[in-house]
Design a protein around this motif. Structure first.
Motif, short mmCIF file in Angstrom:
data_model
loop_
_atom_site.label_atom_id
_atom_site.label_comp_id
_atom_site.label_asym_id
_atom_site.label_seq_id
_atom_site.Cartn_x
_atom_site.Cartn_y
_atom_site.Cartn_z
N CYS A 1 0.83 -1.20 0.00
CA CYS A 1 0.00 0.00 0.00
C CYS A 1 0.87 1.25 0.00
O CYS A 1 1.76 1.40 0.83
CB CYS A 1 -0.89 -0.02 1.23
SG CYS A 1 -1.90 1.44 1.39
N ASP B 1 -0.10 4.13 0.80
CA ASP B 1 -0.49 5.02 1.90
C ASP B 1 0.17 4.62 3.22
O ASP B 1 0.70 5.47 3.92
CB ASP B 1 -2.01 5.00 2.09
CG ASP B 1 -2.70 5.73 0.96
OD1 ASP B 1 -2.03 6.54 0.28
OD2 ASP B 1 -3.89 5.48 0.75
N CYS B 2 0.11 3.33 3.56
CA CYS B 2 0.59 2.94 4.88
C CYS B 2 1.83 2.05 4.80
O CYS B 2 2.40 1.70 5.83
CB CYS B 2 -0.52 2.26 5.67
SG CYS B 2 -1.06 0.70 4.98
N HIS C 1 -1.37 -5.28 1.66
CA HIS C 1 -2.80 -5.51 1.76
C HIS C 1 -3.15 -6.72 0.91
O HIS C 1 -2.55 -6.93 -0.14
CB HIS C 1 -3.58 -4.29 1.27
CG HIS C 1 -3.49 -3.12 2.19
ND1 HIS C 1 -3.60 -3.23 3.55
CD2 HIS C 1 -3.30 -1.80 1.94
CE1 HIS C 1 -3.49 -2.03 4.10
NE2 HIS C 1 -3.28 -1.14 3.15
N HIS D 1 -8.37 0.43 1.53
CA HIS D 1 -8.30 0.10 2.95
C HIS D 1 -9.45 -0.76 3.43
O HIS D 1 -9.81 -0.75 4.59
CB HIS D 1 -8.16 1.37 3.79
CG HIS D 1 -6.76 1.91 3.70
ND1 HIS D 1 -5.72 1.34 4.38
CD2 HIS D 1 -6.23 2.89 2.96
CE1 HIS D 1 -4.60 1.98 4.08
NE2 HIS D 1 -4.88 2.92 3.21
ZN ZN Z 1 -2.83 0.85 3.46
#
Ligand code: ZN
Length: 126
Positions: free
Chosen positions: A65, A67-68, A72, A95
């Protein structure tokens, strides 16, 4: 004038409310034609991956991911839904990954590509 009790918003309960776009800090950008073509190609590839890998017990794709920074896990159907969401809304619901997936049953996109290429090659052998 008390804004709290102002005139009723004519778009109240209307999902197409144009003001909703203004409230969104990061409105999704519509995909360019090129991005669209990429997503369409991904969808086609995903279908190949699923037919090559599902029979050997692979349940989906793992994606790192942006973003984080975590992995995932997306079951085939979820991944497909994500790609369709990308086509429709310009963003994915990244998410909402699979709940407590069996990590051994998921492979990366690159792995899936290598595997399904190999399967395709073997099936073309005389
Ligand atoms: Zn994420």
């Amino acid at each position: 004038m008390n804004l709290e009790n102002g005139p009723l918003d004519p778009f109240l309960d209307d999902p197409q409310d144009p003001a909703a776009l203004l409230d969104d800090a990061e409105p999704p950008q519509p995909l360019t034609d090129e991005e669209r073509a990429d997503v369409q190609a991904d969808l086609a590839e995903l279908q190949e991956f699923q037919s090559a890998l599902a029979p050997i017990g692979i349940e989906g794709i793992t994606v790192e991911c942006g973003d984080c920074g975590e992995q995932h896990y997306f079951a085939w159907d979820l991944m497909r839904a994500n790609l369709f969401a990308l086509l429709g809304e310009g963003r994915t619901h990244v998410h909402e990954p699979a709940y407590s997936p069996d990590q051994d049953a998921y492979v990366s996109w690159d792995y899936a590509r290598g595997y399904s290429d190999a399967v395709a090659m073997l099936s073309k052998r005389p």
